[in-house]
Structures are given as C-alpha cells and as structure tokens.
Design a protein around this motif. Structure first.
Motif, short mmCIF file in Angstrom:
data_model
loop_
_atom_site.label_atom_id
_atom_site.label_comp_id
_atom_site.label_asym_id
_atom_site.label_seq_id
_atom_site.Cartn_x
_atom_site.Cartn_y
_atom_site.Cartn_z
N ARG A 53 49.56 62.67 52.18
CA ARG A 53 50.61 61.83 52.76
C ARG A 53 50.58 60.46 52.08
O ARG A 53 50.41 59.43 52.72
N ASP A 54 50.77 60.45 50.78
CA ASP A 54 50.64 59.22 50.01
C ASP A 54 51.59 58.13 50.51
O ASP A 54 51.24 56.94 50.51
N ALA A 55 52.79 58.52 50.93
CA ALA A 55 53.78 57.53 51.33
C ALA A 55 53.35 56.78 52.60
O ALA A 55 53.81 55.66 52.85
N ALA A 56 52.49 57.39 53.39
CA ALA A 56 52.09 56.79 54.66
C ALA A 56 50.84 55.93 54.54
O ALA A 56 50.49 55.23 55.49
N VAL A 57 50.17 56.00 53.40
CA VAL A 57 48.91 55.28 53.20
C VAL A 57 49.06 54.30 52.05
O VAL A 57 49.60 54.65 51.00
N MET A 58 48.59 53.08 52.23
CA MET A 58 48.57 52.11 51.13
C MET A 58 47.22 52.22 50.44
O MET A 58 46.18 51.93 51.04
N TYR A 59 47.23 52.65 49.18
CA TYR A 59 46.00 52.78 48.41
C TYR A 59 45.85 51.54 47.51
O TYR A 59 46.73 51.22 46.72
N LEU A 60 44.74 50.86 47.66
CA LEU A 60 44.44 49.67 46.87
C LEU A 60 43.32 50.02 45.88
O LEU A 60 42.28 50.52 46.30
N PRO A 61 43.51 49.80 44.59
CA PRO A 61 42.41 50.08 43.64
C PRO A 61 41.17 49.28 44.01
O PRO A 61 41.23 48.04 44.10
N ALA A 62 40.06 49.95 44.23
CA ALA A 62 38.84 49.26 44.68
C ALA A 62 38.38 48.21 43.67
O ALA A 62 37.88 47.15 44.05
N ALA A 63 38.55 48.50 42.38
CA ALA A 63 38.10 47.55 41.36
C ALA A 63 38.85 46.23 41.46
O ALA A 63 38.31 45.16 41.15
N ASP A 64 40.11 46.28 41.90
CA ASP A 64 40.90 45.07 42.08
C ASP A 64 40.61 44.42 43.43
O ASP A 64 40.40 43.21 43.52
N GLN A 65 40.61 45.23 44.48
CA GLN A 65 40.42 44.69 45.82
C GLN A 65 39.05 44.07 46.00
O GLN A 65 38.89 43.05 46.68
N TYR A 66 38.04 44.67 45.37
CA TYR A 66 36.68 44.19 45.53
C TYR A 66 36.13 43.56 44.24
O TYR A 66 34.98 43.74 43.89
#
Length: 306
Positions: A53-66
């Motif tokens: 359900r990609d449209a329902a979840v916001m995926y943040l690249p961990a390398a960028d977020q952290y």
C-alpha cells in the motif's frame, strides 16, 4: 492518543521484523492514521512487499532522514506540523535509528533518542524504533532499553518499559581513530580569533571542500567561545587530520551544559551556547559531548567518514 508515545522493539530475523512492524502500521492505516517509515533499504523493501500500500505510507530514505540527529528532529517536526495542520489526529512512525552496527557513531544518536521524548511531545505520534539484535552491539541494546519509555513485545503487546530510566546519562564518548596519532595542533586558552587563525592555517593543505573548511573554523571558534564563557579554564584545543577529514576536541574543566540535549533541539535564542551548539549539530558530520576524568569535552568531525 495525545503526545508522543515512544516505543522500542527488538527482532532477530526478517520475519520477526515484519511480525512487529506490519501489524503496527496496518492497525494505523485501518484507522485512517498517517504512516511514516524511515528504515534501511532492506527493511523498506520488506515492508513494501508485505504492506502493498505504497500510496498510504510515506517512505523516507533513512540515509537522508537520519543524516544528523538535529536534522532528523527538524524534519520530523516539520512533517508532524504538516499532518496535524491537515487534520491528522494520530500518526505512526517506524524508524531505523543509526548505531555502530550500521556504521554510525552512537553518542549523538543515543542523545537523539533521549531528545525525541521532548522534541515530539506536542504531537499525537506513536513512534516505534526497532533494533536488530543481529547487528546492534550489546551496550547499545542496553542503552536502548534505558532510554525508551515503552516497549513492544513479540506477542503483540505494547507495554510500559520497566527498564526505562528517566534522565539516564548518555553513553560515554568514544575517541576518534585519528586521535591515536599526534595532534596536528594543540592550544591552551586561545582567544576565539587566535583559534580561528591557527585552525585555518593548520587545515590549508588538506583536501577539504570550502564548506567543510568553513565548518571546521566555525566549530573551533564556537566551541572555544563556549568553553571560555561557560566553562572553567584551562580550555584545551586539539586537532587531528588526515587528507580529507578533521577531528577536533575542546576540553575545559566545567560541568558542561545544564541541558544534556543542548545542540539537538531547535532554539530561538540569539545569545546562548545552545544556539552555537545547534548550528554545529546542523553542519558538522559528528558531534559528541561528555565529561570524563579529563574534563568536559566537545568533539567534532568534519569531512570524510568517521
């Protein structure tokens, strides 16, 4: 839920990870809650395949977020503001917080985990920080237990963590590998102007970018200023370097900031040690702070890989 519900969990296989995280996210999605995921590439792939359900979840690249703890806090706060302003009454977040098993230094990420309890307290967020027991060092796992108020169990429970210790001190600093060699520069009680000049001259021949060189000189000036203003003399400055990376340690004999989270949280102050430390945390590649038998030390690393 009101406020920040900060939870950890432990897993030892990919199946265990999915068994912990998928029900957590699915429950929120069924309730119409916002879902954010900032996991490693492997764990993100597992979740995408399981949730579908990609449209329902916001995926943040961990390398960028952290990339840096202070950046992670600022980015999350912006996202939480956006969602609450849009009417969200509950948000769920899953994040793979960096640690030595992932190639990251732990001191400032442990401080981040502690800071999260305060930084996100104003938002209706349920944050789950899962740790892989296959890669996370034992001492880090022990810290994780002590700094998370809540814990998720393998059987699906969400409980108050009996191992949580309010005000648990952050882990001791680990000297950088460059510190095994002789310092390129060592000064005692320099003025901010003198340290800027000396550090600028010492790093001239290094393969630093212009931004990195500026960050090193700024860090030296700021930490020395804090030591002279808020610390106890003598203030000792040491600097090590290889061809593309600089490590600096500034030690004074004072207790350090009264707030152990200084530098991690946004500040609106215009004249305080907190503002300068916050800028350091937003520009340097690594910042650690702590007191040992030598005094209170601020370490910064700029350029290359720590």
């Amino acid at each position: 839920m009101t406020g920040f519900f900060h939870e950890t969990a432990f897993y030892g296989s990919d199946d265990d990870f999915l068994a912990l995280v998928v029900p957590f996210l699915e429950e929120g999605l069924r309730a119409g809650e916002a879902a954010l995921v900032a996991c490693t590439g492997t764990n993100t792939t597992l979740l995408r395949g399981a949730l579908g359900r990609d449209a329902a979840v916001m995926y943040l690249p961990a390398a960028d977020q952290y990339a840096r703890p202070s950046d992670a806090i600022a980015t999350y706060r912006e996202l939480f503001h956006e969602h609450t302003d849009a009417g969200a009454r509950q948000m769920r977040v899953v994040g793979d917080v960096p640690h030595p098993g992932m190639g990251a230094s732990w001191n400032w990420w442990a401080r981040y985990e502690v800071a999260a309890n305060r930084a996100f307290a104003d938002f209706p967020v349920w944050g789950l920080c899962p740790y892989d027991t296959r890669t996370t060092p034992a001492d880090v796992l022990a810290d994780v237990v002590r700094i998370h108020p809540n814990i998720a169990t393998a059987t699906g429970g969400h409980e108050a963590n009996p191992g949580f210790r309010e005000g648990h001190p952050c882990p001791a600093q680990t000297p950088d590998s460059l510190e095994r060699g002789r310092p390129l520069l060592e000064l005692v009680n320099p003025t901010p102007a003198a340290v800027r000049e000396a550090v600028g001259a010492a790093i001239t021949a290094l393969a630093l970018t212009e931004d990195n060189a500026h960050d090193v000189v700024y860090a030296a000036s700021e930490v020395v200023t804090n030591g002279l203003t808020h610390g106890v003399a003598p203030v000792r400055v040491r600097l090590w370097a290889d061809s593309s990376r600089v490590v600096m340690a500034v030690t004074d004999q004072g207790p350090g900031p009264s707030d152990p989270l200084a530098g991690l949280l946004p500040t609106t102050a215009t004249r305080s040690a907190g503002l300068g430390l916050w800028i350091l945390h937003r520009t340097c590649d690594y910042v650690s702070m702590g007191r040992d038998e030598d005094g209170f030390t601020v370490r910064v690393s700029v350029g290359g890989t720590a």
